[in-house]
Design an enzyme around this catalytic site. Structure first.
Site, PDB file in Angstrom:
ATOM      1  N   GLY A  12      27.337  -7.546 -24.414  1.00 31.22           N
ATOM      2  CA  GLY A  12      26.089  -7.410 -25.139  1.00 31.22           C
ATOM      3  C   GLY A  12      24.866  -7.976 -24.417  1.00 31.22           C
ATOM      4  N   ASN A  14      22.817  -6.532 -22.285  1.00 28.98           N
ATOM      5  CA  ASN A  14      21.569  -5.707 -22.366  1.00 28.98           C
ATOM      6  C   ASN A  14      21.058  -5.531 -23.851  1.00 28.98           C
ATOM      7  OD1 ASN A  14      21.209  -4.043 -19.653  1.00 28.98           O
ATOM      8  ND2 ASN A  14      23.577  -4.451 -19.791  1.00 28.98           N
ATOM      9  N   HIS A 110      23.582   2.477 -16.332  1.00 32.28           N
ATOM     10  CA  HIS A 110      24.930   2.345 -15.600  1.00 32.28           C
ATOM     11  C   HIS A 110      24.588   1.317 -14.400  1.00 32.28           C
ATOM     12  CE1 HIS A 110      28.321   3.762 -13.608  1.00 32.28           C
ATOM     13  NE2 HIS A 110      27.890   3.749 -12.587  1.00 32.28           N
ATOM     14  N   GLN A 179      18.549  -8.638 -12.301  1.00 35.55           N
ATOM     15  CA  GLN A 179      17.294  -8.069 -11.341  1.00 35.55           C
ATOM     16  C   GLN A 179      17.011  -6.670 -11.655  1.00 35.55           C
ATOM     17  OE1 GLN A 179      18.023  -8.914  -7.155  1.00 35.55           O
ATOM     18  NE2 GLN A 179      18.199 -11.163  -7.533  1.00 35.55           N
ATOM     19  N   GLU A 181      19.288  -4.312 -14.542  1.00 37.15           N
ATOM     20  CA  GLU A 181      19.634  -3.741 -15.951  1.00 37.15           C
ATOM     21  C   GLU A 181      18.528  -4.256 -17.083  1.00 37.15           C
ATOM     22  OE1 GLU A 181      23.550  -3.678 -16.876  1.00 37.15           O
ATOM     23  OE2 GLU A 181      24.350  -3.799 -15.123  1.00 37.15           O
TER      24      GLU A 181
HETATM   25  C1  GAR Z   1      26.721  -3.428 -17.999  1.00 31.22           C
HETATM   26  O1  GAR Z   1      26.689  -3.839 -16.672  1.00 31.22           O
HETATM   27  C2  GAR Z   1      26.479  -1.932 -17.993  1.00 31.22           C
HETATM   28  O2  GAR Z   1      25.613  -1.779 -16.859  1.00 31.22           O
HETATM   29  C3  GAR Z   1      27.875  -1.437 -17.983  1.00 31.22           C
HETATM   30  O3  GAR Z   1      28.673  -2.381 -18.669  1.00 31.22           O
HETATM   31  C4  GAR Z   1      28.008  -3.765 -18.599  1.00 31.22           C
HETATM   32  C5  GAR Z   1      27.834  -4.083 -20.241  1.00 31.22           C
HETATM   33  O4  GAR Z   1      27.379  -5.400 -20.222  1.00 31.22           O
HETATM   34  N1  GAR Z   1      28.003   0.084 -18.216  1.00 31.22           N
HETATM   35  C6  GAR Z   1      28.739   0.677 -17.796  1.00 31.22           C
HETATM   36  O5  GAR Z   1      29.661   0.678 -16.690  1.00 31.22           O
HETATM   37  C7  GAR Z   1      28.942   2.263 -18.279  1.00 31.22           C
HETATM   38  N2  GAR Z   1      29.373   3.130 -17.228  1.00 31.22           N
HETATM   39  P1  GAR Z   1      26.863  -6.048 -21.359  1.00 31.22           P
HETATM   40  O6  GAR Z   1      27.735  -5.898 -22.608  1.00 31.22           O
HETATM   41  O7  GAR Z   1      26.484  -7.852 -21.104  1.00 31.22           O
HETATM   42  O8  GAR Z   1      25.352  -5.297 -21.577  1.00 31.22           O
END
Ligand code: GAR
Length: 208
Positions: A12, A14, A110, A179, A181
């Site tokens: 989580g 993001n 993504h 950098q 997301e």
């Molecule tokens: C992130 O890097 C996101 O871009 C990726 O999963 C990760 C989640 O991290 N999503 C995908 O690969 C979707 N196809 P987070 O839980 O720390 O946000």
């Protein structure tokens, strides 16, 4: 106020970037109505809890079939009456009925520059493993609307990041998050909340 529901499966970070953005004013006009995870142990749920955001888990393990899970998931989303669904590391195949109901109202982050390293089987660390294996020098992240395909919907924002000698998938993943997301996902939400994103066929037009 744009009401958003954030859907998560893992750490989580993001989601945290969105929570911070709403708090510090990088994201305007937006309220996080709820957070939904398919995974009861997702740290993302704790992040929501700590920030006082309504949250719940809808796990496929709790239902007899995928069809029932899909129905329950859509019900859970609908209960928050969102204007926008944000998939922030939500690693579940989105039910077709949800795509239909929330067309142009559901976005995904993504971790690559679409159309590179995307589609079936490309998620999380696998994306970064593939990029390093191929030896590309520039990677990045993409925010896009969700349609019936995997990572095929209209692109809203992208940001490039350079690879470095000696990168591991984990190191590269972290750099792409820091950098790209955590910057473009909050920015995309803010743009949508302020009516600045228009979908025109396969593309989007951004009015800044
Ligand atoms: C992130 O890097 C996101 O871009 C990726 O999963 C990760 C989640 O991290 N999503 C995908 O690969 C979707 N196809 P987070 O839980 O720390 O946000």
């Amino acid at each position: 106020m744009l009401r958003i529901v954030v859907m998560v499966s893992g750490g989580g970070t993001n989601l945290q970037a969105i929570i911070d953005g709403v708090k510090n004013g990088t994201i305007t006009n937006t309220e996080i109505a709820g957070v939904i995870s398919n995974n009861r142990n997702a740290y993302a749920l704790e992040r929501a809890e700590k920030s006082g955001i309504p949250n719940r888990c809808v796990s496929p393990k709790d239902y007899e079939s995928r069809e029932i899970f899909n129905e329950k998931l859509l019900e859970a989303v609908d209960e928050y009456s969102p204007d926008l669904i944000v998939l922030a590391g939500f690693l579940v195949v989105i039910p077709p009925a949800m795509i239909e109901r929330y067309r142009n109202r559901m976005i995904n982050i993504h971790p690559s520059l679409i159309p590179s390293f995307c589609g079936k089987g490309y998620y999380g660390l696998k994306v970064h493993e593939a990029a390093l294996e191929r030896g590309v020098k520039v990677v990045g992240a993409t925010v896009h609307f969700v349609d019936e395909g995997t990572d095929t919907g209209p692109i809203i924002l992208q940001k490039a990041v350079e690879t470095q000698q000696g990168d591991t998938p984990e190191v590269l993943q972290r750099r792409v998050m820091e950098q790209a997301e955590w910057i473009i996902l909050p920015r995309a939400i803010d743009l949508i909340a302020n009516g600045k994103v228009r979908v025109e066929g396969r593309r989007t037009v951004i009015e800044e």
